[in-house]
Design a protein around this motif. Sequence first.
Motif, PDB file in Angstrom:
ATOM      1  N   SER A 110     -11.181 -13.701 -33.861  1.00  0.00           N
ATOM      2  CA  SER A 110     -10.812 -13.750 -35.277  1.00  0.00           C
ATOM      3  C   SER A 110      -9.414 -13.212 -35.528  1.00  0.00           C
ATOM      4  O   SER A 110      -8.751 -13.607 -36.487  1.00  0.00           O
ATOM      5  N   THR A 111      -8.956 -12.317 -34.659  1.00  0.00           N
ATOM      6  CA  THR A 111      -7.627 -11.741 -34.873  1.00  0.00           C
ATOM      7  C   THR A 111      -6.510 -12.587 -34.269  1.00  0.00           C
ATOM      8  O   THR A 111      -5.334 -12.362 -34.567  1.00  0.00           O
ATOM      9  N   GLN A 112      -6.851 -13.574 -33.446  1.00  0.00           N
ATOM     10  CA  GLN A 112      -5.807 -14.436 -32.897  1.00  0.00           C
ATOM     11  C   GLN A 112      -5.069 -15.169 -34.019  1.00  0.00           C
ATOM     12  O   GLN A 112      -3.838 -15.254 -34.014  1.00  0.00           O
ATOM     13  N   SER A 113      -5.820 -15.690 -34.987  1.00  0.00           N
ATOM     14  CA  SER A 113      -5.189 -16.400 -36.099  1.00  0.00           C
ATOM     15  C   SER A 113      -4.349 -15.461 -36.944  1.00  0.00           C
ATOM     16  O   SER A 113      -3.272 -15.827 -37.416  1.00  0.00           O
ATOM     17  N   LEU A 114      -4.824 -14.234 -37.133  1.00  0.00           N
ATOM     18  CA  LEU A 114      -4.065 -13.264 -37.920  1.00  0.00           C
ATOM     19  C   LEU A 114      -2.752 -12.915 -37.237  1.00  0.00           C
ATOM     20  O   LEU A 114      -1.704 -12.832 -37.884  1.00  0.00           O
ATOM     21  N   ALA A 115      -2.805 -12.703 -35.931  1.00  0.00           N
ATOM     22  CA  ALA A 115      -1.580 -12.385 -35.201  1.00  0.00           C
ATOM     23  C   ALA A 115      -0.601 -13.547 -35.241  1.00  0.00           C
ATOM     24  O   ALA A 115       0.601 -13.366 -35.457  1.00  0.00           O
ATOM     25  N   GLY A 116      -1.133 -14.775 -35.027  1.00  0.00           N
ATOM     26  CA  GLY A 116      -0.269 -15.940 -35.096  1.00  0.00           C
ATOM     27  C   GLY A 116       0.328 -16.127 -36.471  1.00  0.00           C
ATOM     28  O   GLY A 116       1.494 -16.509 -36.614  1.00  0.00           O
ATOM     29  N   LEU A 117      -0.458 -15.840 -37.508  1.00  0.00           N
ATOM     30  CA  LEU A 117       0.036 -15.960 -38.878  1.00  0.00           C
ATOM     31  C   LEU A 117       1.172 -14.980 -39.135  1.00  0.00           C
ATOM     32  O   LEU A 117       2.210 -15.338 -39.708  1.00  0.00           O
ATOM     33  N   GLY A 118       0.990 -13.743 -38.703  1.00  0.00           N
ATOM     34  CA  GLY A 118       2.043 -12.747 -38.884  1.00  0.00           C
ATOM     35  C   GLY A 118       3.320 -13.119 -38.160  1.00  0.00           C
ATOM     36  O   GLY A 118       4.426 -13.009 -38.707  1.00  0.00           O
ATOM     37  N   GLY A 119       3.180 -13.595 -36.908  1.00  0.00           N
ATOM     38  CA  GLY A 119       4.362 -14.006 -36.162  1.00  0.00           C
ATOM     39  C   GLY A 119       5.062 -15.196 -36.786  1.00  0.00           C
ATOM     40  O   GLY A 119       6.292 -15.237 -36.865  1.00  0.00           O
ATOM     41  N   ALA A 120       4.283 -16.179 -37.254  1.00  0.00           N
ATOM     42  CA  ALA A 120       4.866 -17.361 -37.887  1.00  0.00           C
ATOM     43  C   ALA A 120       5.600 -16.993 -39.170  1.00  0.00           C
ATOM     44  O   ALA A 120       6.648 -17.564 -39.488  1.00  0.00           O
ATOM     45  N   LEU A 121       5.056 -16.038 -39.914  1.00  0.00           N
ATOM     46  CA  LEU A 121       5.710 -15.596 -41.146  1.00  0.00           C
ATOM     47  C   LEU A 121       7.074 -14.986 -40.868  1.00  0.00           C
ATOM     48  O   LEU A 121       8.040 -15.208 -41.604  1.00  0.00           O
ATOM     49  N   LEU A 122       7.172 -14.220 -39.785  1.00  0.00           N
ATOM     50  CA  LEU A 122       8.409 -13.484 -39.508  1.00  0.00           C
ATOM     51  C   LEU A 122       9.467 -14.332 -38.805  1.00  0.00           C
ATOM     52  O   LEU A 122      10.664 -14.076 -38.955  1.00  0.00           O
ATOM     53  N   LEU A 147       6.716 -19.656 -45.766  1.00  0.00           N
ATOM     54  CA  LEU A 147       5.679 -19.986 -46.740  1.00  0.00           C
ATOM     55  C   LEU A 147       4.772 -21.099 -46.231  1.00  0.00           C
ATOM     56  O   LEU A 147       3.538 -21.017 -46.357  1.00  0.00           O
ATOM     57  N   LEU A 148       5.353 -22.125 -45.632  1.00  0.00           N
ATOM     58  CA  LEU A 148       4.563 -23.256 -45.154  1.00  0.00           C
ATOM     59  C   LEU A 148       3.688 -22.857 -43.970  1.00  0.00           C
ATOM     60  O   LEU A 148       2.513 -23.247 -43.884  1.00  0.00           O
ATOM     61  N   GLU A 149       4.246 -22.088 -43.040  1.00  0.00           N
ATOM     62  CA  GLU A 149       3.448 -21.614 -41.905  1.00  0.00           C
ATOM     63  C   GLU A 149       2.309 -20.718 -42.390  1.00  0.00           C
ATOM     64  O   GLU A 149       1.184 -20.776 -41.877  1.00  0.00           O
ATOM     65  N   ALA A 150       2.600 -19.879 -43.385  1.00  0.00           N
ATOM     66  CA  ALA A 150       1.563 -19.000 -43.932  1.00  0.00           C
ATOM     67  C   ALA A 150       0.461 -19.806 -44.608  1.00  0.00           C
ATOM     68  O   ALA A 150      -0.726 -19.477 -44.481  1.00  0.00           O
ATOM     69  N   SER A 151       0.827 -20.849 -45.323  1.00  0.00           N
ATOM     70  CA  SER A 151      -0.174 -21.694 -45.987  1.00  0.00           C
ATOM     71  C   SER A 151      -1.116 -22.314 -44.966  1.00  0.00           C
ATOM     72  O   SER A 151      -2.343 -22.317 -45.147  1.00  0.00           O
ATOM     73  N   LEU A 152      -0.549 -22.831 -43.885  1.00  0.00           N
ATOM     74  CA  LEU A 152      -1.372 -23.425 -42.833  1.00  0.00           C
ATOM     75  C   LEU A 152      -2.272 -22.377 -42.188  1.00  0.00           C
ATOM     76  O   LEU A 152      -3.468 -22.607 -41.972  1.00  0.00           O
ATOM     77  N   GLY A 153      -1.713 -21.192 -41.912  1.00  0.00           N
ATOM     78  CA  GLY A 153      -2.487 -20.142 -41.258  1.00  0.00           C
ATOM     79  C   GLY A 153      -3.596 -19.599 -42.136  1.00  0.00           C
ATOM     80  O   GLY A 153      -4.719 -19.372 -41.669  1.00  0.00           O
ATOM     81  N   VAL A 154      -3.296 -19.371 -43.403  1.00  0.00           N
ATOM     82  CA  VAL A 154      -4.314 -18.857 -44.318  1.00  0.00           C
ATOM     83  C   VAL A 154      -5.438 -19.874 -44.491  1.00  0.00           C
ATOM     84  O   VAL A 154      -6.626 -19.524 -44.515  1.00  0.00           O
ATOM     85  N   GLY A 155      -5.078 -21.153 -44.606  1.00  0.00           N
ATOM     86  CA  GLY A 155      -6.099 -22.188 -44.719  1.00  0.00           C
ATOM     87  C   GLY A 155      -7.015 -22.214 -43.506  1.00  0.00           C
ATOM     88  O   GLY A 155      -8.239 -22.352 -43.636  1.00  0.00           O
ATOM     89  N   THR A 156      -6.440 -22.052 -42.325  1.00  0.00           N
ATOM     90  CA  THR A 156      -7.247 -22.036 -41.103  1.00  0.00           C
ATOM     91  C   THR A 156      -8.189 -20.842 -41.079  1.00  0.00           C
ATOM     92  O   THR A 156      -9.363 -20.958 -40.684  1.00  0.00           O
ATOM     93  N   LEU A 157      -7.693 -19.680 -41.493  1.00  0.00           N
ATOM     94  CA  LEU A 157      -8.543 -18.489 -41.539  1.00  0.00           C
ATOM     95  C   LEU A 157      -9.713 -18.677 -42.492  1.00  0.00           C
ATOM     96  O   LEU A 157     -10.865 -18.368 -42.157  1.00  0.00           O
TER      97      LEU A 157
END
Length: 432
Positions: A163-175, A278-288
């Motif tokens: 479950s934390t893999q997506s969170l880590a990827g989301l954080g990295g994509a945001l930055l 913003l776009l990467e975060a939208s995709l990541g949040v939707g996946t979560l």
Amino acid sequence: MTAPEPALPPAPEGRRLPLVLRNRAFGAVWLGQVLTQAAVRMFQVGVSWWLVAYAVDGAPGLASGLFMAVSTLPAVALAPVVARAVARNAHRSVLRTTAGVAGIVAAALAAWAWTSGLPLPAAYAAALALATCQAFFDPCLTTSVPELVDDEDIETATGFELSTQSLAGLGGALLGALVVDRAGVAGLAAGCAAAYGTAALLISGVRFRTPAASGAADGDPGAAPGGRTLRRILAELPYVRRILVCFTVANLFTTAVFVVIPLYTRSVLAEGGGTVALLEASLGVGTLVGSFTGARVPGRPTVTGAYCLGLMALALALPGLVAGRLVLAGCLAVAGWCVGVIGVRFVSLFQRLVPAADKPGFFAVMQAVLGATFPVGSLLFGLAGDHVSAQTLCLVQAAGLVPAACALALLGAPESVGPVGEPRPATVGGGR
């Protein structure tokens, strides 16, 4: 056998501490995982944006697509090598070494970019090296869970890790794109080096338990633990094999979104790294959200999957017709939700359909088959992005999902009796 890590005092009844707090060994390794996965995703998104926005004028699509292909190739090409290395070496050594090597590579790239102009081959070589390290790190971490936690905590630890893999990827994509806009590739690589170095130090301080002998012997790397080859496993699971074919075709179009996002941001929206984030975060949040809600979506998995692929096709087509930052962000959130739901429903289905002895081999080949489309899709859509608009690429993605959705809808339910003689209900994995 080394002594286990000292446990924290037990929490009051009904207020048990999370596993990462009451098991310091697992907590440290889990934090190392978060850091490495965030770093590799930050590097991929950041350099992809740098190529499109700053480094390449003539063919940014091809440059970005080739970069993403290079970044994803090791996990597919080195799967047999990784499996042997993880099986034959101490897991702490593999984790510590790969994190340390990745830190050295990122630090060298940061120094190079800081002192002189960074040539494109150096960025590609660094991406290949970091992806190779991550290709060893991730499966080794999953395999080492029983060496870090008690038997009753294995499921909790596995779920926590996934479950934390997506969170880590989301954080990295945001930055990623934000750091490149503000500090260039040198700042991006320095941040990645700090993350990898910290992960290596955390893992170095952890004592892994000595695993019990499993009795598995070195043999055919293409064989599952039960001695059956992967080809035979898939041959005896025709229903599962057809599902994998459908999603392999679909992935050829869905994974191209990571190439399309920077191209769309630059050429259609004419905006910067903040929009990419913003776009990467939208995709990541939707996946979560899809991962957490997928089990509640009713219907047989194949029907649900067909509807999700159809909805994803609509979500990807809309930005091809209507340009807008919020339009694309909303559509990516919907597409991400579909990806999350599909992942939950079909992994659960495979857990029920595949015999227990064949599961390790099956999931290995599943990852290799589905992952093989990522570099191909990245190259094809990157090359096409230099000749057609990013909005056209969105429409191509949407059109490519329609045949896969139709094929999945026509599969129906699995046989009532499995291929190895195990009784199975006709609506395996159906709605709850």
